[in-house]
Design a protein around this motif. Structure first.
Motif, PDB file in Angstrom:
ATOM      1  N   ALA A  26       0.924  -1.168  -0.068  1.00 48.81           N
ATOM      2  CA  ALA A  26       0.121   0.075   0.033  1.00 48.81           C
ATOM      3  C   ALA A  26       0.688   1.372   0.012  1.00 48.81           C
ATOM      4  CB  ALA A  26      -0.872  -0.034   1.129  1.00 48.81           C
ATOM      5  N   THR A  27       2.099   1.121   0.627  1.00 44.83           N
ATOM      6  CA  THR A  27       2.890   2.418   0.867  1.00 44.83           C
ATOM      7  C   THR A  27       4.025   2.546  -0.061  1.00 44.83           C
ATOM      8  OG1 THR A  27       4.015   1.586   2.641  1.00 44.83           O
ATOM      9  CG2 THR A  27       1.840   2.687   3.472  1.00 44.83           C
ATOM     10  N   GLY A  28       4.498   1.312  -0.424  1.00 41.79           N
ATOM     11  CA  GLY A  28       5.922   1.395  -0.820  1.00 41.79           C
ATOM     12  C   GLY A  28       6.990   1.420  -0.091  1.00 41.79           C
ATOM     13  N   GLU A  29       6.735   1.565   1.238  1.00 46.86           N
ATOM     14  CA  GLU A  29       7.696   1.697   2.412  1.00 46.86           C
ATOM     15  C   GLU A  29       8.267   0.399   2.570  1.00 46.86           C
ATOM     16  OE1 GLU A  29       6.350   3.718   5.522  1.00 46.86           O
ATOM     17  OE2 GLU A  29       5.792   5.513   4.483  1.00 46.86           O
ATOM     18  N   PRO A  30       9.463   0.248   2.665  1.00 53.49           N
ATOM     19  CA  PRO A  30       9.990  -1.225   3.065  1.00 53.49           C
ATOM     20  C   PRO A  30       9.393  -1.633   4.445  1.00 53.49           C
ATOM     21  CG  PRO A  30      11.864   0.357   3.066  1.00 53.49           C
ATOM     22  CD  PRO A  30      10.719   1.131   2.953  1.00 53.49           C
ATOM     23  N   PRO A  31       9.093  -3.161   4.306  1.00 51.01           N
ATOM     24  CA  PRO A  31       8.282  -3.809   5.544  1.00 51.01           C
ATOM     25  C   PRO A  31       9.233  -3.724   6.658  1.00 51.01           C
ATOM     26  CG  PRO A  31       8.821  -5.412   3.997  1.00 51.01           C
ATOM     27  CD  PRO A  31       9.036  -4.028   3.314  1.00 51.01           C
ATOM     28  N   VAL A  32       8.729  -3.542   7.936  1.00 51.92           N
ATOM     29  CA  VAL A  32       9.066  -3.662   9.240  1.00 51.92           C
ATOM     30  C   VAL A  32       9.923  -5.316   9.218  1.00 51.92           C
ATOM     31  CG1 VAL A  32       9.011  -3.749  11.699  1.00 51.92           C
ATOM     32  CG2 VAL A  32       8.034  -2.075  10.301  1.00 51.92           C
ATOM     33  N   THR A  33      10.999  -5.433   9.635  1.00 50.50           N
ATOM     34  CA  THR A  33      11.465  -6.875   9.881  1.00 50.50           C
ATOM     35  C   THR A  33      11.874  -7.026  11.264  1.00 50.50           C
ATOM     36  OG1 THR A  33      13.901  -6.142   8.832  1.00 50.50           O
ATOM     37  CG2 THR A  33      12.142  -7.263   7.178  1.00 50.50           C
ATOM     38  N   TYR A  34      11.867  -8.194  11.608  1.00 46.46           N
ATOM     39  CA  TYR A  34      12.203  -8.573  13.028  1.00 46.46           C
ATOM     40  C   TYR A  34      13.389  -9.691  13.127  1.00 46.46           C
ATOM     41  CZ  TYR A  34       7.873  -6.315  14.161  1.00 46.46           C
ATOM     42  OH  TYR A  34       6.976  -5.282  14.276  1.00 46.46           O
ATOM     43  N   LEU A  35      13.387 -10.277  11.921  1.00 41.90           N
ATOM     44  CA  LEU A  35      14.606 -11.253  11.700  1.00 41.90           C
ATOM     45  C   LEU A  35      15.128 -10.991  10.396  1.00 41.90           C
ATOM     46  CD1 LEU A  35      12.543 -14.489  12.592  1.00 41.90           C
ATOM     47  CD2 LEU A  35      14.282 -13.285  14.054  1.00 41.90           C
ATOM     48  N   ARG A  36      16.511 -11.195  10.339  1.00 42.00           N
ATOM     49  CA  ARG A  36      17.256 -11.007   8.920  1.00 42.00           C
ATOM     50  C   ARG A  36      16.822 -11.709   7.960  1.00 42.00           C
ATOM     51  NH1 ARG A  36      22.416 -12.940  10.367  1.00 42.00           N
ATOM     52  NH2 ARG A  36      22.118 -11.688  12.228  1.00 42.00           N
ATOM     53  N   GLU A  37      16.414 -13.062   8.222  1.00 44.92           N
ATOM     54  CA  GLU A  37      15.655 -13.694   7.079  1.00 44.92           C
ATOM     55  C   GLU A  37      14.605 -13.210   6.648  1.00 44.92           C
ATOM     56  OE1 GLU A  37      16.642 -14.815  10.275  1.00 44.92           O
ATOM     57  OE2 GLU A  37      18.399 -16.125  10.010  1.00 44.92           O
ATOM     58  N   GLU A  38      13.817 -12.300   7.285  1.00 45.38           N
ATOM     59  CA  GLU A  38      12.650 -11.796   6.773  1.00 45.38           C
ATOM     60  C   GLU A  38      12.744 -11.209   5.612  1.00 45.38           C
ATOM     61  OE1 GLU A  38       9.074 -11.505  10.149  1.00 45.38           O
ATOM     62  OE2 GLU A  38      10.642 -10.261  10.314  1.00 45.38           O
ATOM     63  N   GLU A  39      13.846 -10.355   5.467  1.00 48.65           N
ATOM     64  CA  GLU A  39      14.139  -9.124   4.473  1.00 48.65           C
ATOM     65  C   GLU A  39      14.282 -10.049   3.040  1.00 48.65           C
ATOM     66  OE1 GLU A  39      17.754  -7.277   5.034  1.00 48.65           O
ATOM     67  OE2 GLU A  39      17.099  -6.551   7.246  1.00 48.65           O
ATOM     68  N   ALA A  40      14.943 -11.228   3.114  1.00 49.89           N
ATOM     69  CA  ALA A  40      14.907 -11.953   1.818  1.00 49.89           C
ATOM     70  C   ALA A  40      13.427 -12.673   1.680  1.00 49.89           C
ATOM     71  CB  ALA A  40      15.907 -13.112   1.747  1.00 49.89           C
ATOM     72  N   ILE A  41      12.584 -12.937   2.370  1.00 49.63           N
ATOM     73  CA  ILE A  41      11.424 -13.553   2.321  1.00 49.63           C
ATOM     74  C   ILE A  41      10.601 -12.500   1.828  1.00 49.63           C
ATOM     75  CG2 ILE A  41       9.326 -14.419   3.258  1.00 49.63           C
ATOM     76  CD1 ILE A  41      11.416 -15.779   5.238  1.00 49.63           C
ATOM     77  N   PHE A  42      10.616 -11.330   2.234  1.00 48.55           N
ATOM     78  CA  PHE A  42       9.789 -10.045   1.906  1.00 48.55           C
ATOM     79  C   PHE A  42      10.072  -9.868   0.305  1.00 48.55           C
ATOM     80  CE2 PHE A  42       8.745  -8.605   6.326  1.00 48.55           C
ATOM     81  CZ  PHE A  42       7.557  -8.928   6.151  1.00 48.55           C
ATOM     82  N   ALA A  43      11.215  -9.825   0.055  1.00 47.58           N
ATOM     83  CA  ALA A  43      11.937  -9.485  -1.282  1.00 47.58           C
ATOM     84  C   ALA A  43      11.373 -10.419  -2.356  1.00 47.58           C
ATOM     85  CB  ALA A  43      13.420  -9.373  -1.313  1.00 47.58           C
ATOM     86  N   ARG A  44      11.333 -11.683  -1.898  1.00 45.08           N
ATOM     87  CA  ARG A  44      10.811 -12.655  -2.870  1.00 45.08           C
ATOM     88  C   ARG A  44       9.391 -12.506  -3.044  1.00 45.08           C
ATOM     89  NH1 ARG A  44      13.652 -18.067  -0.879  1.00 45.08           N
ATOM     90  NH2 ARG A  44      12.411 -17.194   0.589  1.00 45.08           N
ATOM     91  N   LEU A  45       8.744 -12.427  -1.809  1.00 44.04           N
ATOM     92  CA  LEU A  45       7.077 -12.417  -2.015  1.00 44.04           C
ATOM     93  C   LEU A  45       6.544 -11.093  -2.193  1.00 44.04           C
ATOM     94  CD1 LEU A  45       6.014 -14.517   1.310  1.00 44.04           C
ATOM     95  CD2 LEU A  45       6.043 -15.194  -1.286  1.00 44.04           C
ATOM     96  N   SER A  46       7.240 -10.036  -2.215  1.00 47.04           N
ATOM     97  CA  SER A  46       6.534  -8.659  -2.303  1.00 47.04           C
ATOM     98  C   SER A  46       6.138  -8.280  -3.999  1.00 47.04           C
ATOM     99  CB  SER A  46       7.402  -7.475  -1.852  1.00 47.04           C
ATOM    100  OG  SER A  46       8.563  -7.380  -2.424  1.00 47.04           O
ATOM    101  N   GLY A  47       6.829  -9.082  -4.829  1.00 43.12           N
ATOM    102  CA  GLY A  47       6.471  -8.679  -6.268  1.00 43.12           C
ATOM    103  C   GLY A  47       5.538  -9.829  -6.901  1.00 43.12           C
TER     104      GLY A  47
END
Length: 93
Positions: A26-47
């Protein structure tokens, strides 16, 4: 009750994850992550989905959790269904 608490914890974590993906869509802002591994998961899923789809997935996950608890559906199957719905083409919005 212990199994029910575990189920609710898993579903709450999944719903929170979906809420962060929805907010990102909705905002285009990077999602808040709590674990380092989440960044890669968000990157894969967000698109793979747009805002409407992420919102529908979040709503459906919350609805599925409530229905599972109300009529005593198989909790393992519910978790699996909710996770598989993240993948493209797995769930009709």
């Amino acid at each position: 009750p212990e199994a029910e608490l575990r189920f609710q914890a898993i579903m709450t974590l999944l719903a929170g994850f979906l809420a962060r993906l929805t907010r990102h869509a909705a905002t285009g802002e990077p999602p808040v992550t709590y674990l380092r591994e989440e960044e890669a998961i968000f990157a894969r899923l967000s698109g793979i989905h747009g805002l409407e789809r992420w919102l529908a997935l979040w709503e459906n996950t919350r609805r599925l959790e409530a229905r599972t608890l109300a009529v005593n559906l198989d909790k393992r199957q519910t978790v699996l269904t909710a996770i598989l719905a993240l993948m493209p083409g797995e769930m009709a919005a």
